[in-house]
Write an enzyme that holds these catalytic residues in place. Structure first.
Site, mmCIF file in Angstrom:
data_model
loop_
_atom_site.group_PDB
_atom_site.id
_atom_site.type_symbol
_atom_site.label_atom_id
_atom_site.label_comp_id
_atom_site.label_asym_id
_atom_site.label_seq_id
_atom_site.Cartn_x
_atom_site.Cartn_y
_atom_site.Cartn_z
ATOM 1 N N MET A 22 33.178 34.758 1.256
ATOM 2 C CA MET A 22 33.625 35.547 2.396
ATOM 3 C C MET A 22 32.481 35.816 3.378
ATOM 4 O O MET A 22 31.323 35.571 3.080
ATOM 5 C CB MET A 22 34.216 36.874 1.906
ATOM 6 C CG MET A 22 35.449 36.706 1.015
ATOM 7 S SD MET A 22 36.106 38.273 0.388
ATOM 8 C CE MET A 22 36.726 38.999 1.906
ATOM 9 N N HIS A 23 32.852 36.297 4.560
ATOM 10 C CA HIS A 23 31.943 36.849 5.574
ATOM 11 C C HIS A 23 31.134 35.813 6.345
ATOM 12 O O HIS A 23 30.536 36.158 7.366
ATOM 13 C CB HIS A 23 30.945 37.849 4.960
ATOM 14 C CG HIS A 23 31.532 38.803 3.982
ATOM 15 N ND1 HIS A 23 32.604 39.609 4.279
ATOM 16 C CD2 HIS A 23 31.188 39.087 2.696
ATOM 17 C CE1 HIS A 23 32.892 40.357 3.225
ATOM 18 N NE2 HIS A 23 32.057 40.056 2.255
ATOM 19 N N ASP A 75 37.460 34.587 -1.718
ATOM 20 C CA ASP A 75 37.264 34.212 -3.121
ATOM 21 C C ASP A 75 37.650 35.312 -4.096
ATOM 22 O O ASP A 75 38.244 35.041 -5.149
ATOM 23 C CB ASP A 75 35.832 33.733 -3.366
ATOM 24 C CG ASP A 75 34.754 34.701 -2.897
ATOM 25 O OD1 ASP A 75 35.088 35.796 -2.385
ATOM 26 O OD2 ASP A 75 33.564 34.360 -3.041
#
Length: 491
Positions: free
Chosen positions: A78-79, A237
């Site tokens: 992520m991110h 995830d």
């Protein structure tokens, strides 16, 4: 029918082939490198992810009738900030979740805009690693790249784009951008404005199981797949891992013991913790979750074994730890090798051993590493319990879950039973399950999880050791406040 789950991880992309009954037919992993051009920076080339998919899927399908593949789901780290220009070219390397260059921008958001305002806009406060601070850094430090942006994407969404040509993301992954109004499940006009963006630059929002398109003809031909293969929006995830571990529905909990560590608690309705120490995100089944994140979990053990002990024999090192020593170790370890999120939100935090004596052994320090990660997970669980969330049991997955000793330590430190999933590849499994829902094999995510996910065992806490760890945790949690001032002086 078969379904493919793609997990775009930090060290590798993992591909999993699942049949309609939940059987895992094949798993393939393709590794790639991470560039660290400056201290605290962490970048990858998105085309390395795509090459991993293109090289991995033919191997995944060896010995299988590829015409029976019906759907693909992607999940991933992520991110990460992926930027595309007007010709859909990657503008610069992706800035990853564990990159800490945006510390100044995070400080400005939480201080100048205000934690309360940011939380009101998004359901979260700003953390180093989130996507919005990266965009602010890009605008300030690389304005020529910022001005060239046509589309902003997350890592797994770049793969979905290459598969389908569609610019989409799902609510769970979008939650970690600090650009989503998590309560109302839409892009936040306030945060987009603060970052100098508008909605046209953002991907379309979808539920994780929604179909976003079918394979582009040239991609299908290259991968040896039918052109009719349906691709769903997928999930971040951790949200995908919860699905793959069967942690669906209100009150369910899942722990991921991967490079980083998370404890995720699902909720049917929106809820923030009072101090915003936990992440308030959308989940992959249409609801929400609160999630605690520690930046280095199994990564601590990998660092200790590889960088310090210079061995790959994890079994031998852990075998030297006596079960009688659990709960009685006088050596403590802070697992903040890359700073920390929950509960400190401190990118300057560092790892530390405390309490060593002349009699301390190699096994004592190894044990301290395992226990330090467990104590950090307990920090997260304690905040959830303060919010009256039920953390009385959990599923657990990830590479670290291969260690029965570590599972026992975590179970004892948290004081709860842990259910072990059949596959440690829970994120990729969850992505394949989302694809099966997309293709109509199951009515919804909960039905799919009930039908397909089974556990292979449960680790029960030892009540005597639980009591010992309660005292050790009380000591451990006072170490960070004592050292915080020192950490701020370390570059």
């Amino acid at each position: 029918m078969y379904f493919i789950g793609i997990d775009v991880g930090t060290s590798a992309t993992k591909l999993l082939l699942m049949d309609e009954g939940g059987g895992v037919r094949s798993v393939v992993s393709r590794r790639y490198s991470t560039a660290m051009p400056q201290p605290g920076w962490s970048e990858q080339n998105p085309d390395d992810w795509w090459d991993a998919v293109c090289n991995g899927i033919p191997e995944l399908l060896e010995g299988v009738d590829a015409s029976q593949v019906a759907g693909i789901g992607c999940c991933g780290q992520m991110h990460g900030l992926v930027t595309l220009d007007a010709r859909d070219r990657v503008i610069r390397p992706a800035i990853l979740w564990n990159d800490s260059r945006s510390r100044y921008q995070v400080g400005c958001l939480n201080r100048d805009i205000g934690r309360e305002a940011i939380a009101r806009y998004t359901g979260n406060v700003a953390y180093v690693g989130f996507t919005a601070p990266k965009l602010l850094w890009l605008r300030e430090e690389e304005p020529e790249h910022f001005s060239a942006i046509r589309k902003i994407m997350l890592p797994k969404d770049y793969i979905t784009f290459r598969l389908t040509g569609e610019y989409v993301t799902d609510y769970s992954d979008a939650s970690g951008t600090l650009l989503l109004d998590v309560r109302n499940r839409c892009w936040s006009k306030h945060m987009l404005g603060l970052c100098g963006l508008w909605r046209a630059k953002m991907p379309r929002l979808c539920e994780s199981w929604e179909e976003v398109g079918t394979l582009l003809p040239e991609v299908a031909d290259r991968l040896g797949l039918p052109r009719t293969v349906r691709v769903c929006a997928g999930a971040g995830d951790n949200a995908s891992a919860a699905v793959g571990a069967g942690a669906v529905g209100e009150g369910s909990c899942n722990i991921v013991l991967g490079t980083a560590g998370t404890i995720l608690m699902n909720m049917a309705s929106y809820h923030e913790d009072k101090d915003n120490k936990l992440h308030c995100f959308c989940n992959a089944e249409g609801g929400w979750n609160l999630m605690g994140c520690i930046l280095t979990a199994a990564g601590c053990n990998e660092w200790w074994m590889g960088n310090v002990l210079q061995t790959e024999d994890y079994t031998a090192e852990q075998g030297a730890i006596s079960l009688a020593a659990l709960g009685q170790n006088d050596v403590f370890f802070l697992p903040y090798l890359m700073g920390e999120r929950t509960p400190h939100n401190d990118p300057r935090a560092r790892g530390a051993f405390v309490g060593m004596r002349a009699t301390s052994t190699r096994a004592d320090l190894t044990q301290a590493v395992l226990e330090g990660v467990a104590f950090a997970l307990r920090d997260c669980a304690c905040i959830a319990r303060e919010e009256e969330l039920d953390v009385s049991s959990s599923t657990i997955c990830g590479g670290g879950a291969r260690s029965r000793l570590w599972l026992s330590i975590i179970s004892d430190v948290l004081g709860i039973p842990l259910r072990i999933t059949q596959t440690e590849q829970a994120p990729a499994m969850g992505a394949a399950m989302l694809a099966s829902v997309c293709c109509g094999a199951y009515g919804d995510v909960a039905q799919c999880a009930r039908a397909l996910v089974h556990t292979k065992g449960t680790v029960e806490p030892n009540r005597e050791v639980v009591s010992l760890y309660n005292g050790r945790y009380d000591t451990w949690r006072r170490i960070y406040p004592a050292l915080r001032g020192v950490f701020q002086e370390i570059l």
